[in-house]
Design a protein around this motif. Structure first.
Motif, PDB file in Angstrom:
ATOM      1  N   UNK A  23      44.924  52.782  -8.805  1.00  0.00           N
ATOM      2  CA  UNK A  23      44.642  51.526  -8.130  1.00  0.00           C
ATOM      3  C   UNK A  23      43.272  51.045  -8.576  1.00  0.00           C
ATOM      4  N   UNK A  24      43.081  49.741  -8.522  1.00  0.00           N
ATOM      5  CA  UNK A  24      41.807  49.155  -8.931  1.00  0.00           C
ATOM      6  C   UNK A  24      41.162  48.440  -7.755  1.00  0.00           C
ATOM      7  N   UNK A  25      39.853  48.664  -7.577  1.00  0.00           N
ATOM      8  CA  UNK A  25      39.106  47.910  -6.563  1.00  0.00           C
ATOM      9  C   UNK A  25      38.082  47.038  -7.272  1.00  0.00           C
ATOM     10  N   UNK A  26      38.131  45.731  -7.031  1.00  0.00           N
ATOM     11  CA  UNK A  26      37.193  44.834  -7.705  1.00  0.00           C
ATOM     12  C   UNK A  26      35.747  45.037  -7.263  1.00  0.00           C
ATOM     13  N   UNK A  27      34.853  44.855  -8.214  1.00  0.00           N
ATOM     14  CA  UNK A  27      33.419  44.745  -7.934  1.00  0.00           C
ATOM     15  C   UNK A  27      33.081  43.269  -8.078  1.00  0.00           C
ATOM     16  N   UNK A  28      32.334  42.718  -7.132  1.00  0.00           N
ATOM     17  CA  UNK A  28      32.131  41.273  -7.107  1.00  0.00           C
ATOM     18  C   UNK A  28      30.662  40.893  -7.113  1.00  0.00           C
ATOM     19  N   UNK A  29      30.416  39.636  -7.446  1.00  0.00           N
ATOM     20  CA  UNK A  29      29.103  39.025  -7.277  1.00  0.00           C
ATOM     21  C   UNK A  29      28.974  38.683  -5.796  1.00  0.00           C
ATOM     22  N   UNK A  30      27.971  39.227  -5.132  1.00  0.00           N
ATOM     23  CA  UNK A  30      27.860  39.058  -3.679  1.00  0.00           C
ATOM     24  C   UNK A  30      27.635  37.610  -3.276  1.00  0.00           C
ATOM     25  N   UNK A  33      31.289  35.805  -4.825  1.00  0.00           N
ATOM     26  CA  UNK A  33      32.555  36.487  -4.590  1.00  0.00           C
ATOM     27  C   UNK A  33      33.386  36.655  -5.849  1.00  0.00           C
ATOM     28  N   UNK A  34      32.880  36.197  -6.984  1.00  0.00           N
ATOM     29  CA  UNK A  34      33.624  36.293  -8.247  1.00  0.00           C
ATOM     30  C   UNK A  34      33.744  37.748  -8.691  1.00  0.00           C
ATOM     31  N   UNK A  35      34.917  38.108  -9.196  1.00  0.00           N
ATOM     32  CA  UNK A  35      35.146  39.470  -9.676  1.00  0.00           C
ATOM     33  C   UNK A  35      34.446  39.663 -11.020  1.00  0.00           C
ATOM     34  N   UNK A  36      33.671  40.738 -11.122  1.00  0.00           N
ATOM     35  CA  UNK A  36      32.961  41.012 -12.373  1.00  0.00           C
ATOM     36  C   UNK A  36      33.534  42.223 -13.104  1.00  0.00           C
ATOM     37  N   UNK A  37      34.180  43.135 -12.355  1.00  0.00           N
ATOM     38  CA  UNK A  37      34.771  44.321 -12.977  1.00  0.00           C
ATOM     39  C   UNK A  37      35.618  45.043 -11.931  1.00  0.00           C
ATOM     40  N   UNK A  92      40.184  40.481 -20.626  1.00  0.00           N
ATOM     41  CA  UNK A  92      39.898  41.870 -20.291  1.00  0.00           C
ATOM     42  C   UNK A  92      38.779  41.925 -19.250  1.00  0.00           C
ATOM     43  N   UNK A  93      38.847  42.924 -18.398  1.00  0.00           N
ATOM     44  CA  UNK A  93      37.794  43.160 -17.406  1.00  0.00           C
ATOM     45  C   UNK A  93      37.352  44.610 -17.513  1.00  0.00           C
ATOM     46  N   UNK A  94      36.070  44.838 -17.439  1.00  0.00           N
ATOM     47  CA  UNK A  94      35.566  46.208 -17.511  1.00  0.00           C
ATOM     48  C   UNK A  94      36.077  47.030 -16.329  1.00  0.00           C
ATOM     49  N   UNK A  95      36.435  48.283 -16.601  1.00  0.00           N
ATOM     50  CA  UNK A  95      36.919  49.185 -15.562  1.00  0.00           C
ATOM     51  C   UNK A  95      36.064  50.448 -15.558  1.00  0.00           C
ATOM     52  N   UNK A  96      35.607  50.848 -14.380  1.00  0.00           N
ATOM     53  CA  UNK A  96      34.836  52.072 -14.224  1.00  0.00           C
ATOM     54  C   UNK A  96      35.782  53.223 -13.901  1.00  0.00           C
ATOM     55  N   UNK A  97      35.594  54.344 -14.584  1.00  0.00           N
ATOM     56  CA  UNK A  97      36.409  55.536 -14.371  1.00  0.00           C
ATOM     57  C   UNK A  97      35.493  56.668 -13.936  1.00  0.00           C
ATOM     58  N   UNK A  98      35.852  57.328 -12.834  1.00  0.00           N
ATOM     59  CA  UNK A  98      35.034  58.436 -12.326  1.00  0.00           C
ATOM     60  C   UNK A  98      35.223  59.679 -13.182  1.00  0.00           C
ATOM     61  N   UNK A  99      34.115  60.315 -13.528  1.00  0.00           N
ATOM     62  CA  UNK A  99      34.138  61.527 -14.345  1.00  0.00           C
ATOM     63  C   UNK A  99      33.398  62.635 -13.591  1.00  0.00           C
ATOM     64  N   UNK A 234      25.401  42.810  -6.619  1.00  0.00           N
ATOM     65  CA  UNK A 234      26.803  43.177  -6.779  1.00  0.00           C
ATOM     66  C   UNK A 234      27.246  44.189  -5.729  1.00  0.00           C
ATOM     67  N   UNK A 235      28.554  44.186  -5.438  1.00  0.00           N
ATOM     68  CA  UNK A 235      29.069  45.145  -4.473  1.00  0.00           C
ATOM     69  C   UNK A 235      30.577  45.187  -4.469  1.00  0.00           C
ATOM     70  N   UNK A 236      31.115  46.106  -3.681  1.00  0.00           N
ATOM     71  CA  UNK A 236      32.561  46.224  -3.527  1.00  0.00           C
ATOM     72  C   UNK A 236      32.852  46.771  -2.133  1.00  0.00           C
ATOM     73  N   UNK A 237      34.055  46.508  -1.643  1.00  0.00           N
ATOM     74  CA  UNK A 237      34.416  46.989  -0.319  1.00  0.00           C
ATOM     75  C   UNK A 237      35.559  46.187   0.259  1.00  0.00           C
ATOM     76  N   UNK A 238      36.051  46.637   1.408  1.00  0.00           N
ATOM     77  CA  UNK A 238      37.204  46.002   2.043  1.00  0.00           C
ATOM     78  C   UNK A 238      36.937  44.557   2.441  1.00  0.00           C
ATOM     79  N   UNK A 239      35.675  44.183   2.631  1.00  0.00           N
ATOM     80  CA  UNK A 239      35.355  42.794   2.980  1.00  0.00           C
ATOM     81  C   UNK A 239      35.856  41.845   1.894  1.00  0.00           C
ATOM     82  N   UNK A 240      35.800  42.300   0.660  1.00  0.00           N
ATOM     83  CA  UNK A 240      36.248  41.479  -0.467  1.00  0.00           C
ATOM     84  C   UNK A 240      37.684  41.827  -0.873  1.00  0.00           C
TER      85      UNK A 240
END
Length: 252
Positions: A23-30, A33-37, A92-99, A234-240
């Protein structure tokens, strides 16, 4: 222990049966609200065990030597999604992957990452590697070399859950990372003056070191406003947005 071992053993079969979804969770410009990644998050519904929380199966995978296999699977799913977007003419949108720490220091990490990205025809700039802040307490010199290799290949990197462990501020200036993620535990308690002061300090620290601060776990308008006032962009969360399937992410 028996449960963890069973979950870890089932994980191999689950990946083969393609039960592990991303699943993907967007990161946005606070501000806008625009999605950045996006951030990639593993999700597992097992035919044998039912729905298994990431808080359960990821630690089990780490304890039982399955975490590298799991993270490679997530990486491939992300690269496949990016490839399909390109084939369909979508941006394309950048995606962060946890390592995980174990994976990060494994000798095959960089070669596998570079080769797999090339196999899917995806440039390194579209991937960001999120590493927990514990990385600074394992082997700082080796960590520097790995981060530097990532940077040289064109990948960007992030320190996740910043401030939750016993992090040393000194290691941040030694590691060529691009982003610090403010843990949700701080965001949820910003109404406390001391916690708000910590958030402001992390944002300022990131800026002074040429990094970007990203807040996690934003759930209210008040938190968004307080973060903007603290200088966080920038941020992410259920609010967005909540984490969503790859198909849902394509609709954004």
């Amino acid at each position: 222990m028996m449960r963890d071992l069973r979950i870890a053993n089932e994980l191999t079969a689950a990946i083969r049966r393609e039960e592990i979804n991303v699943h993907l969770q967007p990161k946005v410009d606070l501000n806008s609200g625009a999605i950045v990644s996006f951030e990639a998050l593993a999700r597992w519904f097992s035919t044998e065990l039912g729905n298994i929380s990431p808080d359960v199966f990821i630690p089990a995978a780490e304890k039982n030597g399955k975490i590298r296999m799991l993270e490679q699977h997530v990486l491939k799913r992300v690269l496949s999604w990016l490839k399909k977007r390109r084939e369909h003419g979508l941006d394309l949108r950048q995606v962060a992957v946890n390592i995980s720490t174990d994976h990060f220091f494994h000798h095959s990490f960089i070669p596998y990452l570079v080769d797999t990205a090339a196999e899917y025809g995806i440039e390194p700039e579209w991937l960001r590697l999120e590493i927990t802040e514990r990385i600074g307490f394992v082997d700082i010199e080796t960590a520097y070399k790995v981060f530097k290799q990532l940077q040289n290949y064109g990948f960007t990197s992030s320190i996740d859950d910043f401030g939750t462990g016993y992090s040393s501020l000194s290691y941040l200036q030694k590691l060529p990372v691009h982003e610090i993620k403010i843990d949700r535990s701080f965001v949820s308690r910003m109404h406390e003056p001391a916690t708000l002061a910590i958030v402001r300090t992390i944002v300022q620290l990131a800026g002074n070191l040429g990094m970007v601060a990203v807040a996690e776990g934003i759930e209210t308008e008040e938190q968004r406003r307080m973060l903007i006032d603290a200088g966080c962009r920038y941020g992410q969360g259920f609010y967005f947005y909540r984490p969503m399937s790859l198909e849902e992410a394509n609709l954004l």
